[in-house]
Design a protein around this motif. Sequence first.
Motif, PDB file in Angstrom:
ATOM      1  N   PRO A  72       0.794  -1.232  -0.088  1.00 22.88           N
ATOM      2  CA  PRO A  72      -0.022  -0.021   0.090  1.00 22.88           C
ATOM      3  C   PRO A  72       0.972   1.234  -0.042  1.00 22.88           C
ATOM      4  O   PRO A  72       0.419   2.469  -0.190  1.00 22.88           O
ATOM      5  CB  PRO A  72      -0.855  -0.146   1.328  1.00 22.88           C
ATOM      6  CG  PRO A  72      -1.033  -1.543   1.594  1.00 22.88           C
ATOM      7  CD  PRO A  72       0.495  -2.139   1.090  1.00 22.88           C
ATOM      8  N   ASN A  73       2.027   1.232   0.549  1.00 19.69           N
ATOM      9  CA  ASN A  73       2.889   2.430   0.389  1.00 19.69           C
ATOM     10  C   ASN A  73       4.131   2.604  -0.796  1.00 19.69           C
ATOM     11  O   ASN A  73       4.742   3.250  -1.082  1.00 19.69           O
ATOM     12  CB  ASN A  73       3.959   2.253   1.743  1.00 19.69           C
ATOM     13  CG  ASN A  73       2.860   2.440   2.841  1.00 19.69           C
ATOM     14  OD1 ASN A  73       2.072   2.980   3.067  1.00 19.69           O
ATOM     15  ND2 ASN A  73       3.335   1.296   4.023  1.00 19.69           N
ATOM     16  N   TYR A  74       3.690   1.483  -1.654  1.00 17.12           N
ATOM     17  CA  TYR A  74       4.602   1.293  -3.003  1.00 17.12           C
ATOM     18  C   TYR A  74       4.083   2.227  -4.059  1.00 17.12           C
ATOM     19  O   TYR A  74       3.029   1.813  -4.541  1.00 17.12           O
ATOM     20  CB  TYR A  74       4.954  -0.137  -3.174  1.00 17.12           C
ATOM     21  CG  TYR A  74       5.857  -0.362  -4.588  1.00 17.12           C
ATOM     22  CD1 TYR A  74       7.045   0.236  -4.527  1.00 17.12           C
ATOM     23  CD2 TYR A  74       5.261  -1.262  -5.327  1.00 17.12           C
ATOM     24  CE1 TYR A  74       7.838   0.081  -5.796  1.00 17.12           C
ATOM     25  CE2 TYR A  74       6.162  -1.207  -6.695  1.00 17.12           C
ATOM     26  CZ  TYR A  74       7.455  -0.742  -6.742  1.00 17.12           C
ATOM     27  OH  TYR A  74       7.975  -0.749  -7.884  1.00 17.12           O
ATOM     28  N   TYR A  75       4.920   3.003  -4.748  1.00 14.28           N
ATOM     29  CA  TYR A  75       4.771   3.525  -5.952  1.00 14.28           C
ATOM     30  C   TYR A  75       5.911   3.785  -6.616  1.00 14.28           C
ATOM     31  O   TYR A  75       6.529   4.589  -6.269  1.00 14.28           O
ATOM     32  CB  TYR A  75       3.711   4.757  -5.685  1.00 14.28           C
ATOM     33  CG  TYR A  75       3.066   5.099  -7.201  1.00 14.28           C
ATOM     34  CD1 TYR A  75       1.975   4.684  -7.380  1.00 14.28           C
ATOM     35  CD2 TYR A  75       3.750   5.854  -8.298  1.00 14.28           C
ATOM     36  CE1 TYR A  75       1.202   4.966  -8.654  1.00 14.28           C
ATOM     37  CE2 TYR A  75       3.025   6.195  -9.251  1.00 14.28           C
ATOM     38  CZ  TYR A  75       1.919   5.774  -9.572  1.00 14.28           C
ATOM     39  OH  TYR A  75       1.356   5.959 -10.967  1.00 14.28           O
ATOM     40  N   PRO A  76       6.092   3.374  -7.803  1.00 19.20           N
ATOM     41  CA  PRO A  76       7.376   3.528  -8.334  1.00 19.20           C
ATOM     42  C   PRO A  76       7.477   4.978  -9.067  1.00 19.20           C
ATOM     43  O   PRO A  76       6.275   5.531  -9.728  1.00 19.20           O
ATOM     44  CB  PRO A  76       7.430   2.445  -9.814  1.00 19.20           C
ATOM     45  CG  PRO A  76       5.959   2.285 -10.049  1.00 19.20           C
ATOM     46  CD  PRO A  76       5.269   2.273  -8.812  1.00 19.20           C
ATOM     47  N   SER A  77       8.460   5.589  -8.836  1.00 19.03           N
ATOM     48  CA  SER A  77       8.758   6.858  -9.437  1.00 19.03           C
ATOM     49  C   SER A  77       9.681   6.635 -10.574  1.00 19.03           C
ATOM     50  O   SER A  77      10.887   6.875 -10.448  1.00 19.03           O
ATOM     51  CB  SER A  77       9.422   7.758  -8.311  1.00 19.03           C
ATOM     52  OG  SER A  77       9.550   9.176  -8.990  1.00 19.03           O
ATOM     53  N   ILE A  78       9.112   6.493 -11.916  1.00 20.90           N
ATOM     54  CA  ILE A  78       9.847   6.155 -13.021  1.00 20.90           C
ATOM     55  C   ILE A  78       9.467   7.358 -14.149  1.00 20.90           C
ATOM     56  O   ILE A  78       8.316   7.695 -14.394  1.00 20.90           O
ATOM     57  CB  ILE A  78       9.598   4.782 -13.544  1.00 20.90           C
ATOM     58  CG1 ILE A  78      10.230   3.973 -12.558  1.00 20.90           C
ATOM     59  CG2 ILE A  78      10.379   4.849 -14.941  1.00 20.90           C
ATOM     60  CD1 ILE A  78      11.741   3.857 -12.430  1.00 20.90           C
ATOM     61  N   GLU A  79      10.448   7.931 -14.711  1.00 20.58           N
ATOM     62  CA  GLU A  79      10.218   8.848 -15.807  1.00 20.58           C
ATOM     63  C   GLU A  79      10.141   8.170 -17.230  1.00 20.58           C
ATOM     64  O   GLU A  79      11.287   7.371 -17.251  1.00 20.58           O
ATOM     65  CB  GLU A  79      11.007  10.061 -15.805  1.00 20.58           C
ATOM     66  CG  GLU A  79      10.750  11.264 -14.565  1.00 20.58           C
ATOM     67  CD  GLU A  79       9.426  11.719 -14.708  1.00 20.58           C
ATOM     68  OE1 GLU A  79       9.410  12.209 -15.774  1.00 20.58           O
ATOM     69  OE2 GLU A  79       9.190  12.182 -13.539  1.00 20.58           O
ATOM     70  N   SER A  80       9.371   8.663 -17.902  1.00 18.38           N
ATOM     71  CA  SER A  80       9.408   7.744 -19.384  1.00 18.38           C
ATOM     72  C   SER A  80      10.412   8.533 -20.163  1.00 18.38           C
ATOM     73  O   SER A  80      10.849   9.946 -20.236  1.00 18.38           O
ATOM     74  CB  SER A  80       8.248   8.278 -19.970  1.00 18.38           C
ATOM     75  OG  SER A  80       8.231   7.601 -21.371  1.00 18.38           O
ATOM     76  N   PHE A 205       3.313  -6.310 -13.617  1.00 17.63           N
ATOM     77  CA  PHE A 205       3.042  -4.744 -13.348  1.00 17.63           C
ATOM     78  C   PHE A 205       3.971  -4.565 -12.147  1.00 17.63           C
ATOM     79  O   PHE A 205       4.402  -4.781 -11.480  1.00 17.63           O
ATOM     80  CB  PHE A 205       1.603  -4.855 -12.694  1.00 17.63           C
ATOM     81  CG  PHE A 205       0.665  -5.848 -13.487  1.00 17.63           C
ATOM     82  CD1 PHE A 205       0.426  -5.314 -14.909  1.00 17.63           C
ATOM     83  CD2 PHE A 205      -0.385  -6.497 -12.986  1.00 17.63           C
ATOM     84  CE1 PHE A 205      -0.506  -6.020 -15.779  1.00 17.63           C
ATOM     85  CE2 PHE A 205      -1.495  -7.142 -13.741  1.00 17.63           C
ATOM     86  CZ  PHE A 205      -1.285  -7.003 -15.379  1.00 17.63           C
ATOM     87  N   ALA A 206       3.658  -3.283 -11.669  1.00 16.82           N
ATOM     88  CA  ALA A 206       4.207  -2.402 -10.658  1.00 16.82           C
ATOM     89  C   ALA A 206       3.785  -3.093  -9.485  1.00 16.82           C
ATOM     90  O   ALA A 206       2.677  -3.070  -9.128  1.00 16.82           O
ATOM     91  CB  ALA A 206       4.153  -1.087 -10.405  1.00 16.82           C
ATOM     92  N   GLY A 207       4.551  -3.810  -8.624  1.00 21.35           N
ATOM     93  CA  GLY A 207       4.185  -4.426  -7.411  1.00 21.35           C
ATOM     94  C   GLY A 207       3.259  -5.758  -7.715  1.00 21.35           C
ATOM     95  O   GLY A 207       2.914  -6.545  -6.921  1.00 21.35           O
ATOM     96  N   SER A 208       3.313  -6.340  -9.121  1.00 18.64           N
ATOM     97  CA  SER A 208       2.332  -7.501  -9.148  1.00 18.64           C
ATOM     98  C   SER A 208       2.676  -8.170 -10.652  1.00 18.64           C
ATOM     99  O   SER A 208       3.597  -7.888 -11.022  1.00 18.64           O
ATOM    100  CB  SER A 208       0.936  -7.282  -8.899  1.00 18.64           C
ATOM    101  OG  SER A 208       0.095  -8.241  -8.984  1.00 18.64           O
ATOM    102  N   MET A 209       1.602  -9.259 -10.830  1.00 19.40           N
ATOM    103  CA  MET A 209       1.762  -9.749 -12.035  1.00 19.40           C
ATOM    104  C   MET A 209       0.348 -10.011 -12.685  1.00 19.40           C
ATOM    105  O   MET A 209      -0.657  -9.976 -11.790  1.00 19.40           O
ATOM    106  CB  MET A 209       2.340 -11.124 -12.166  1.00 19.40           C
ATOM    107  CG  MET A 209       4.071 -11.126 -11.487  1.00 19.40           C
ATOM    108  SD  MET A 209       4.709 -12.717 -11.361  1.00 19.40           S
ATOM    109  CE  MET A 209       4.720 -13.354 -12.925  1.00 19.40           C
TER     110      MET A 209
END
Length: 261
Positions: A72-80, A205-209
């Motif tokens: 619940p606290n995870y969110y990727p910070s990725i720029e395209s 996915f981010a944090g999953s499949m």
Amino acid sequence: MSNTTIPIEDDPCDIIAKAMRGQNLSTEQLADKAGMNIEILQDLLAGGNRPKDIKRVANVLKLDGVALSNLPNYYPSIESPKGLYQIISPFGHAGVNAYIIEHGTTATVIDTGTNADELIQLIHSKGLKIARLLITHRHHDHTACTEAFKNTPVLYPEDLDHKALIKTENGPITSLDVSGHMSPARAFYYEGLETPICIVGDAVFAGSMGGTSGESTYKLSLKTAQNNLMTLPYTTVLCPGHGPLTSVKLEQKNNPFLSKC
């Protein structure tokens, strides 16, 4: 839509349910193996946030308990990276992603989404010629608009072997086997931008499949993701079919299915 406003595809309850289905475990069986009251497990499956119980369930399901409880606290910070475009069309709560890779004067499109209007408009606005359409897998939300590309060569997963090379104006795209969620399925790895990218469909996915239909496909999805995606350079930007961009490094640490913690 910026990457930071795209919702994560799955919550911990979704991941538990996917792992249960992939291991053919009923609620009663999992509760028994975890040594917990079935009402507690039902609460977790309904979205309850009980970190200690989540870790107990994760242990039985061979998931990373720390990554799962921290999701619940995870969110990727990725720029395209420059030259990569993510287009989101309506599907579910997070939409479905299609991608454009720019190669000088030409472009590769990967998947179509459920509405290709924005995608085609963007390509025209940049004066690019569509060289090819690549499909990660044949689920409808990824192929709904193939007819909009009638004059474009289309390559489906079954047309490409693992590690097949697709020539572009700025170097090859490598096809990678990511079968499991659907079979066959392909990811597309490319080193022609400022950082390596891999369009992975619903393999990760981010944090999953992506979910699977049973035990054999679940095992296959874990195997292909670990062997063919998590072995890519750790800086590789992973571009999933749903949700925000992520990276090999982030998923190695934060994905309950794939984490090396």
